[in-house]
Write an enzyme that holds these catalytic residues in place. Structure first.
Site, PDB file in Angstrom:
ATOM      1  N   LYS A 192       0.850  -1.192   0.000  1.00 37.71           N
ATOM      2  CA  LYS A 192       0.000   0.000   0.000  1.00 37.71           C
ATOM      3  C   LYS A 192       0.887   1.244   0.000  1.00 37.71           C
ATOM      4  CE  LYS A 192      -1.830   2.599   3.136  1.00 37.71           C
ATOM      5  NZ  LYS A 192      -1.879   3.893   2.387  1.00 37.71           N
ATOM      6  N   GLU A 265      10.303   1.207  10.642  1.00 34.86           N
ATOM      7  CA  GLU A 265      11.130   2.398  10.818  1.00 34.86           C
ATOM      8  C   GLU A 265      10.177   3.521  11.170  1.00 34.86           C
ATOM      9  OE1 GLU A 265      12.983   5.545   8.073  1.00 34.86           O
ATOM     10  OE2 GLU A 265      14.432   3.896   8.066  1.00 34.86           O
ATOM     11  N   CYS A 299      13.040  10.715   7.927  1.00 31.83           N
ATOM     12  CA  CYS A 299      13.125  10.224   9.303  1.00 31.83           C
ATOM     13  C   CYS A 299      14.504  10.433   9.915  1.00 31.83           C
ATOM     14  CB  CYS A 299      12.754   8.747   9.350  1.00 31.83           C
ATOM     15  SG  CYS A 299      11.038   8.399   8.890  1.00 31.83           S
ATOM     16  N   GLU A 397       9.146  15.608  17.137  1.00 31.44           N
ATOM     17  CA  GLU A 397       9.583  15.608  15.747  1.00 31.44           C
ATOM     18  C   GLU A 397       8.753  16.591  14.925  1.00 31.44           C
ATOM     19  OE1 GLU A 397      10.732  12.292  12.376  1.00 31.44           O
ATOM     20  OE2 GLU A 397       8.958  11.923  13.610  1.00 31.44           O
TER      21      GLU A 397
END
Length: 528
Positions: A192, A265, A299, A397
C-alpha cells in the site's frame, strides 16, 4: 534570479503519457460516480495530476488470494532466474532515471537531487540483494555439540506474502526497496503506497514487471491506512511499515496478537553534535545537508544541534550563512536546493511548531516563514536558538526544514542531551575522526554518521539500518534485511548411535562419559 511560482503547464511527453497510462490502470477498489475517489496533486503547484480508486477490505482480500497463488509458483523459480529478472530491473531503473525522478518530484514536491537519490538507492538495493540472495538462502552446515553423531543443516524458507505500508516522503525508495529482498527470497508482496504518492509505486513496479517479474506476485492496493493498511496487517505473513511511531505501535499490537513478524522504521528527533576540534566550515555545510535535504521531510534528518561552547558562535555564523544561501523554489531543474513541503498538513505542522517556539521566546536565526509566492506549501529552511524547555519542537519531531542550535559545555553533555529522548533513529558527530569514533558509539541511535549527516550510513548497505527505542524495530539493509522475510529451519540427521548413547550403557555411565567429553571438547576447542 528570484524563484518564481511554477505552473506545470505541458508536462514532459514521457511523464504525461505515463500519468495517463497509470491513471487508466489504477482503478483499485470502489470508485465514486466519476470513476475515482483519490485525487493526487502536485505539491509544487497544488494542481491535480491524476486519480486512483480507494480500496476496501474486499480489494485486500482479492489481492492476497492472487498473491498467494502467484507465490506458490515463484518459490520454485531458481535463484539464477530471480537474479536475472532483478538485474534487468536494476538496469531499467538507471535507464529510466529521468522519468522516475520526474514522477517523484511531481508527487512529492522535493528537489531534483533528492529525487535522484531515490533512484540510486533502488538500484543499490537491487544489485546488492540480487547478488546475495542465493548465498543467503542456500542450505548451510551448522555445528553440533556431538559432531560425530549429528549432521545439522540450516534451511531458509520464504514466509509467504509480505505486507508493505510505505509513506509519502520517499515514494520510490520506500515504495519498493523493502519489497526487493522480500521478493528475491521467494515471497509475494501486497503493498500500500501512501494515498498522496501512488503513481511513483505504480511506475517503478511496472518496470519490475517489464523486467520479468510475474504480474500477480506484487499487488498494489491504494486507499486509506485505516482501511487498506489495517486489512493488510490482518492477513500478511510479515509486515514492513515505515511511518509514525504512533501508527507503528498500533500495527505492532495487531502483529503481536497474530504472532506475525513485524519491521518498522518510525519517528526520530535526531541529534547532530559539533565538537570543538571539528572543521567548522565542513560542519556547517554538512549540517545544511543533514537538516534540510528533502525539505527536512525524512526520518533521519537532524532536528537538533549541540555545539561545544568554544565553537558555538563560529559554527552558528557559518551555518546561518549557508542556510540563507540555499536556493528554494519549484521546478525540475538540478540547481534548486530546497523544494516544497508535501501538503497543506505538513505546512500547517511546521508553521505551528515554529510559531509556538517563537511565542515562547525562541530566536529565529534564519528562515521562519512560509513562501506562498513560490507555491502553496513552501517554507524557508529555519534555524532557531534559545529554544525554551516548554517549546514543542525541543523534543517533538517536526518533520520539516526546522532545526535548533544549542551550546553545550562539553561532549559529555552533548551525548547526554542527544540520548535524552524516547527516539533513537539517527545521529551525526562532526569532529576529528578520533574524537568522532570515541563519541559515536555512546549515542543510542541505530545509525551514527561521523562527519556526515546520514547519507554515508544509509548507503552502507552491507550494514543493518534501523532504530533503537521508539524509532523502530528490526532492520533493513545487510543480510538481516533479507533474512527477516524468511523462516529458519533446523534439519539434523542422527548418525550412528543415539545421542543418548547405546541402550547397553547405563544412564549414570552416560552422564559421566558425556561430562568428560564436554570438558575435553572445551579444552581442545573441538566444540562450539
Amino acid at each position: 534570479m528570484t524563484p518564481q511560482r511554477l505552473e506545470l503547464g505541458p508536462l514532459p511527453t514521457d511523464l504525461a503519457q505515463e500519468l495517463r497510462d497509470l491513471t487508466a490502470n489504477a482503478r483499485f477498489g470502489t470508485l465514486d460516480e466519476n470513476g475515482y475517489n483519490l485525487v493526487i496533486e502536485a505539491p509544487m503547484t497544488g494542481e491535480t495530476i491524476g486519480w486512483v480508486g480507494s480500496g476496501d477490505e474486499e480489494l485486500v482480500n482479492k489481492a492476497f488470494r492472487a498473491a498467494r497463488r502467484a507465490q506458490q509458483s515463484w518459490v520454485h523459480v531458481p535463484f539464477s532466474e530471480r537474479k536475472r529478472i532483478f538485474m534487468r530491473f536494476h538496469d531499467s531503473v538507471l535507464k529510466n532515471r529521468e522519468l522516475l525522478a520526474d514522477m517523484v518530484q511531481l508527487e512529492s514536491g522535493k528537489n531534483r537531487t533528492g529525487a535522484f537519490d531515490e533512484v540510486l538507492d533502488v538500484a543499490n538495493n537491487t544489485r546488492y540483494y540480487a547478488r546475495r540472495v542465493e548465498k543467503l538462502m542456500s542450505p548451510k552446515s551448522r555445528r553440533t555439540a556431538v559432531p560425530v553423531l549429528a549432521k545439522p543443516r540450516e534451511y531458509r524458507h520464504p514466509l509467504g506474502v509480505v505486507g508493505q505500508i510505505s509513506p509519502w516522503n520517499y515514494p520510490l525508495t520506500l515504495g519498493i526497496s523493502d519489497a526487493i529482498p522480500a521478493l528475491l527470497a521467494g515471497n509475494a508482496v501486497v503493498s500500500k503506497p501512501d494515498s498522496s504518492t501512488p503513481f511513483t509505486s505504480l511506475l517503478v513496479f511496472k518496470l519490475l514487471f517489464e523486467a520479468g517479474l510475474p504480474r500477480n506476485l506484487v499487488q498494489l492496493t491504494t486507499g486509506s491506512g485505516r482501511v487498506v493498511g489495517s486489512a493488510i496487517a490482518e492477513q500478511c505473513d510479515y509486515l514492513m511499515f515505515t511511518g509514525s511511531t504512533k501508527t507503528g505501535k498500533l500495527l505492532g499490537e495487531t502483529m503481536g496478537r497474530r504472532l506475525v513478524g513485524f519491521s518498522a522504521e518510525l519517528g526520530g528527533k535526531n541529534p547532530l553534535i559539533v565538537a570543538s576540534d571539528a572543521d567548522m566550515e565542513k560542519s556547517a555545510r554538512g549540517a545544511v545537508e543533514a537538516c534540510f535535504s528533502n525539505t527536512g521531510q525524512l526520518c533521519v534528518s537532524a532536528e537538533r544541534i549541540y555545539v561545544e561552547q568554544d565553537s558555538y558562535e563560529e559554527f552558528l555564523t557559518k551555518f546561518v550563512e549557508r542556510t540563507k544561501a540555499q536556493s528554494i523554489g519549484p521546478g525540475f531543474d538540478w540547481e534548486t536546493q530546497v523544494g516544497s513541503l508535501a501538503s497543506a498538513d505538513q505546512l500547517k505542522t511546521v508553521d505551528e511548531f515554529v510559531e509556538d517556539a517563537r511565542e515562547k521566546g525562541a530566536t529565529i536565526a534564519a528562515g521562519g516563514k512560509a513562501r506562498p509566492d513560490l507555491g502553496p506549501y513552501f517554507y524557508e529552511p529555519t534555524i532557531l536558538t534559545d529554544v525554551p524547555e516548554d517549546a514543542r519542537l525541543l523534543n517533538d519531531e517536526v518533520f520539516g526544514p526546522v532545526v535548533y542550535v544549542q551550546p553545550v559545555s562539553d561532549l559529555q553533555e552533548a551525548v547526554k542531551l542527544a540520548n535524552d529522548t524516547p527516539y533513537g533513529l539517527n545521529a551525526s558527530v562532526w569532529a576529528d575522526p578520533s574524537t568522532g569514533w570515541d563519541v559515536a558509539p555512546k549515542i543510542a541511535a541505530g545509525s551514527v554518521g561521523i562527519n556526515d549527516g546520514y547519507a554515508a550510513a544509509w548507503t552502507a548497505i552491507g550494514a543493518p539500518s534501523g532504530g533503537m527505542k521508539e524509532s523502530g524495530m528490526s532492520n533493513r539493509h545487510g543480510d538481516s534485511g533479507l533474512l527477516r522475510y524468511t523462516a529458519g529451519q533446523n534439519v539434523t540427521e542422527q548418525r550412528g548411535m543415539s545421542m543418548r548413547g547405546p541402550e547397553s550403557l547405563s544412564r549414570k555411565a552416560y552422564s559421566r562419559i558425556m561430562s568428560r567429553a564436554m570438558l575435553l571438547g572445551k579444552t581442545l576447542r573441538l566444540l562450539p
